[in-house]
Write an enzyme that holds these catalytic residues in place. Structure first.
Site, PDB file in Angstrom:
ATOM      1  N   ARG A  66       0.835  -1.204   0.000  1.00 56.94           N
ATOM      2  CA  ARG A  66       0.000   0.000   0.000  1.00 56.94           C
ATOM      3  C   ARG A  66       0.866   1.248   0.000  1.00 56.94           C
ATOM      4  NH1 ARG A  66      -4.729  -1.863   4.361  1.00 56.94           N
ATOM      5  NH2 ARG A  66      -5.134  -3.849   3.314  1.00 56.94           N
ATOM      6  N   ARG A 121       2.838   0.811  10.379  1.00 57.41           N
ATOM      7  CA  ARG A 121       2.244   1.093   9.085  1.00 57.41           C
ATOM      8  C   ARG A 121       3.335   1.135   8.020  1.00 57.41           C
ATOM      9  NH1 ARG A 121      -2.690   3.544   7.721  1.00 57.41           N
ATOM     10  NH2 ARG A 121      -3.053   4.063   9.882  1.00 57.41           N
ATOM     11  N   GLU A 134      -5.438  -1.232  15.363  1.00 57.98           N
ATOM     12  CA  GLU A 134      -6.350  -1.961  14.491  1.00 57.98           C
ATOM     13  C   GLU A 134      -5.561  -3.072  13.801  1.00 57.98           C
ATOM     14  OE1 GLU A 134      -8.263   0.351  11.400  1.00 57.98           O
ATOM     15  OE2 GLU A 134      -8.520  -1.493  10.258  1.00 57.98           O
ATOM     16  N   SER A 158      -9.986  -6.227  10.263  1.00 58.83           N
ATOM     17  CA  SER A 158     -11.255  -5.648   9.881  1.00 58.83           C
ATOM     18  C   SER A 158     -12.038  -6.767   9.215  1.00 58.83           C
ATOM     19  CB  SER A 158     -11.013  -4.490   8.908  1.00 58.83           C
ATOM     20  OG  SER A 158     -12.182  -3.737   8.772  1.00 58.83           O
ATOM     21  N   ARG A 162       1.128  -5.652  13.354  1.00 55.75           N
ATOM     22  CA  ARG A 162       0.478  -5.189  14.582  1.00 55.75           C
ATOM     23  C   ARG A 162       0.308  -6.328  15.582  1.00 55.75           C
ATOM     24  NH1 ARG A 162      -3.559  -0.587  11.961  1.00 55.75           N
ATOM     25  NH2 ARG A 162      -1.816   0.540  11.002  1.00 55.75           N
TER      26      ARG A 162
END
Length: 424
Positions: free
Chosen positions: A260, A275, A347, A350, A389
């Site tokens: 990403r 990230r 987070e 999801s 994470r």
RNA sequence: GGAGGGAUGGCCGAGUGGACGAAGGCGGUUGUCUUGAAAACAACUGUGGGUUAACUCCCACCGGGGGUUCGAAUCCCUCUCCCUCCGCCA
């Protein structure tokens, strides 16, 4: 992509869904106008084509040359009209599709109202927040001190937001991947290994395009995209297929790296491995019949939670508000894991019920037993936790006063005898 | 990288520019027969879209896109993928 019939029959539902997401519902009216125009053109051009078809058949049987030629000449004007109308139709069609492609899914009624992160609802918190009799350190201190995370090397070979894992940390990540895959296999998922580069159609089908073009890496020479998540190839593998009802639900799990650009997050989460432009993930994916997707959603959430429970990571479950729910999804939960060193909830997962939004784009259907019509099925996706994470939580929560890190019991089978990470 | 061959319905497989949405077979569904099953026989059996209250009717689709033609699965161009052979290399 939503069903065009919805715009004809219940446009207000679509508008309400967009308002709930804090979006301007104006495109709905554009869609309706274009749909009307499209059908007008269709009727007109199809009538002419029907005429051409019958006349052409007659010409084929005619013997009289003069009459025959007259018919052929007459068809010239008809053909000119058809060509013109076809062009118009194509234009309207493309416009319609492009607008339809950016209209989001309708949020489930259980999705809370709200547009910002603060409007998300914490539905439960599980596990003990660890207490320390010393000051717990963040992983960006622990890792380098132990010599197992090297940020400089990542920057050296690639640039910012890249890092190198070394020795027991690299092995820990590999252990987590194996652990997660095995866990999901036990939960009934079929492991898949997919391509990590995909073509544009595949990215579109998964709903990542056109919206997230900015966030994707693309090989312009071959026109291939690096996947931002395994959800993309897992949606693509059944594109344009009609699946047997008996084969549903299909439950897949896949490990993949994810790529990403993170342009939207420039300057955010710059420290540590939180990230990166490249990260690993174990994904869960399901294809279900429409009536089964709600129950499947609950199962998938529970399956993801099980990862945290087994690893002994405290987590909380967040029901995302409408504005924060991804556009393809009807409803999403986030799993946030506690990181004792950074002192924050991260987070890590999801999980979304996408309904028929992706299957409509990807044209994936099934046929009910004894039924004539095919139906679009429902798809669901969820991270079986993002690796960095999860790593952060494992490292920070299991750190000891001397800076060493205890490896959770469940991961030991893959750690080759390593029970604790000590300075190398 | 070089040289050939191919892509047709759920699957296999035919297809001289007008009969073709497509033979034939397999599979599937239903019916007859049978106590039941099998076998046999018969009928039906692709997808999407438009139209209609409905029956209906119409349009498009033979790997994708474009073209020739009154008319294309069939001819031409182009792209993609698959197969065979040769060469080269993980």
């Amino acid at each position: 992509m939503l069903d065009i019939k919805l715009f004809r029959e219940d446009a207000e539902r679509v508008r309400a869904g967009m308002r709930k997401r804090d979006m301007d519902p104006a495109p709905v009216d554009e869609v309706i106008a274009l749909d009307v125009k499209r059908r007008e053109l269709l009727q007109e051009v199809e009538e002419l084509k029907a005429e051409r078809n019958t006349v052409s058949k007659e010409i084929g049987k005619m013997k009289d040359q003069a009459k025959r030629q007259a018919k052929i000449d007459a068809m010239g004007t008809v053909n000119a009209k058809i060509g013109k109308l076809d062009d118009e139709l194509k234009e309207v069609d493309e416009k319609l599709r492009s607008i339809l492609a950016v209209i989001p899914n309708i949020p489930d009624e259980n999705v809370p109202k709200g547009f910002k992160e603060e409007d998300n609802v914490v539905t439960k918190q599980v596990g003990e927040i660890p207490e320390f009799d010393f000051e717990p350190k963040p992983h960006w201190e622990l890792g380098p001190a132990l010599g197992v995370i090297d940020f400089e090397q990542g920057v050296k070979v690639t640039g910012s937001r890249f890092y190198v894992l070394s020795g027991p940390a690299a092995r820990l990540q590999r252990a987590l991947i194996a652990f997660m895959l095995d866990l999901h296999i036990g939960q009934g998922y079929l492991e898949k290994y997919t391509p990590f580069m995909v073509k544009e159609d595949t990215v579109f089908a998964a709903g990542q395009l056109p919206k997230f073009a900015d966030n994707l890496y693309k090989d312009h020479e071959e026109d291939l995209y690096m996947i931002p998540t395994a959800e993309v190839p897992l949606t693509g593998i059944h594109m344009d297929e009609i699946l047997d009802e008996e084969s549903l639900p299909r439950q897949y799990t896949a490990y993949s790296p994810c790529f990403r650009r993170e342009k939207m997050s420039a300057g955010r989460d710059v420290r540590g491995i939180k990230r990166g432009h490249q990260f690993d993930k174990v994904e869960m994916y399901m294809y279900t019949k429409p009536d089964d997707s709600d129950a499947a959603f609950e199962k998938m959430v529970a399956d993801a939670e099980a990862t945290c429970i087994e690893l002994g990571i405290p987590y909380r479950l967040i029901l995302k508000c409408a504005g924060d729910t991804s556009e393809a999804a009807r409803i999403s939960y986030d799993i946030e894991v506690w990181a004792a060193g950074c002192q924050e909830w991260l987070e890590a997962s999801s999980i979304s019920n996408v309904g028929d939004y992706q299957s409509r784009r990807a044209n994936i259907r099934y046929r009910g037993q004894g039924e004539k019509k095919t139906k679009f099925l429902h798809t669901l996706n969820g991270s079986g936790l993002g690796l960095p994470r999860t790593m952060i939580a494992v490292m920070e929560n299991n750190q000891q006063a001397d800076g060493s890190i205890l490896i959770p019991e469940v991961l030991r089978p893959w750690m080759g005898g390593i029970e604790v990470i000590v300075p190398s």
